[in-house]
Design an enzyme around this catalytic site. Structure first.
Site, PDB file in Angstrom:
ATOM      1  N   GLU A  37     -22.459  23.556  49.784  1.00 26.72           N
ATOM      2  CA  GLU A  37     -22.624  22.391  50.664  1.00 26.72           C
ATOM      3  C   GLU A  37     -23.107  22.749  52.063  1.00 26.72           C
ATOM      4  OE1 GLU A  37     -19.953  20.896  47.380  1.00 26.72           O
ATOM      5  OE2 GLU A  37     -20.266  22.778  48.455  1.00 26.72           O
ATOM      6  N   GLU A  48     -15.867  21.912  41.816  1.00 24.85           N
ATOM      7  CA  GLU A  48     -14.679  21.121  42.148  1.00 24.85           C
ATOM      8  C   GLU A  48     -14.088  20.450  40.902  1.00 24.85           C
ATOM      9  OE1 GLU A  48     -15.275  19.724  46.698  1.00 24.85           O
ATOM     10  OE2 GLU A  48     -17.017  19.455  45.410  1.00 24.85           O
TER      11      GLU A  48
END
Length: 252
Positions: free
Chosen positions: A126, A106
């Site tokens: 995740e 990210e």
């Protein structure tokens, strides 16, 4: 005094920002967030700096948020990790060696160009912990990658190797191992030979077309993250990570 977890060096008009928490795979904790924020503020505010390069170590760019501490509070100018919602006007290049996972990927999403060595790999794992990427990755992946590739990363948690990422157009320059930073600096110098105001206007116009207004996306992402944090599965996923075992999902 403790050793800084983010260091900076100047290469002409380019600021090199290095994550330097190698023992913890450059995981994002409050000190890393503070260091990134200070470095990016320096890049933003110094008129002698025209471009930035964000890099990590030879084996890991960043493994994402530190599951023990989290990344700390969002900063005033940069948001999560000092970068995720920062409004930048100067180009920022990611120079990636090794793994860029979760929050690490990210961070790469926040950069304008990506240089990666053939050792690099990108991923959003995740779901393996009962979560979704909550640093913008859940929606930015679909802006920066083909839709089905974005879904593949989000749903499987698998990694995307650098050579495939270059074929898909996510990586701008593919290098031999150990050469990502040098190639990123050469790319920065190529940018710096151009008129800085024109570069910044081009960056702004292109960025607005790619990302647009993310307000609604952040609202949906934050709501999804809050729902998952209340689940039994996220507790199990994090416990399994620290206990080095496979999670036993309940779907609750």
């Amino acid at each position: 005094m403790s050793t800084p977890l983010v260091t900076t060096t100047r290469e002409g008009r380019t600021l090199v920002i290095r994550l330097d928490r190698e023992a913890k795979r450059n995981a994002l904790n409050p000190d890393v967030t503070a260091g990134l924020d200070a470095a990016l503020n320096e890049l933003d505010d110094d008129p002698q700096l025209w471009c930035g390069v964000l890099t990590g170590g030879p084996a890991v760019f960043s493994a994402g948020a530190d599951l023990a501490t989290g990344p700390g509070e969002p900063t005033e100018r940069g948001g999560i990790a000092g970068l995720i919602t920062r409004r930048r006007v100067k180009p920022l290049i990611a120079a990636v060696e090794g793994l860029a996972l979760g929050g690490g990927m990210e961070l790469v999403f926040c950069c304008d160009l990506v240089v990666a060595s053939r050792t690099a790999a990108f991923g959003l794992p995740e779901v393996k912990r009962g979560l979704v990427p909550d640093f913008g990755g859940a929606f930015r992946a679909a802006h920066l990658l083909p839709a089905n590739v974005a879904r593949e990363l989000l749903l499987t948690g698998a990694t995307l190797d650098a050579e495939r990422a270059e074929r898909l157009g996510f990586v701008n320059r593919l290098t031999a191992p150990g050469e990502a930073l040098a190639t990123a600096l050469a790319l920065a110098e190529e940018i710096n030979r151009n008129a800085p105001l024109a570069v910044r206007e081009a960056l702004r116009l292109g960025g607005e077309e790619i990302s647009g207004d993310e307000t609604a996306s952040w609202q949906r992402s934050n709501a999804a993250h809050a729902r998952l944090l209340a689940s039994a599965d996220v507790k199990e996923g994090i416990a399994a990570f620290f206990e080095r075992r496979d999670p036993d999902w309940s779907g609750r």
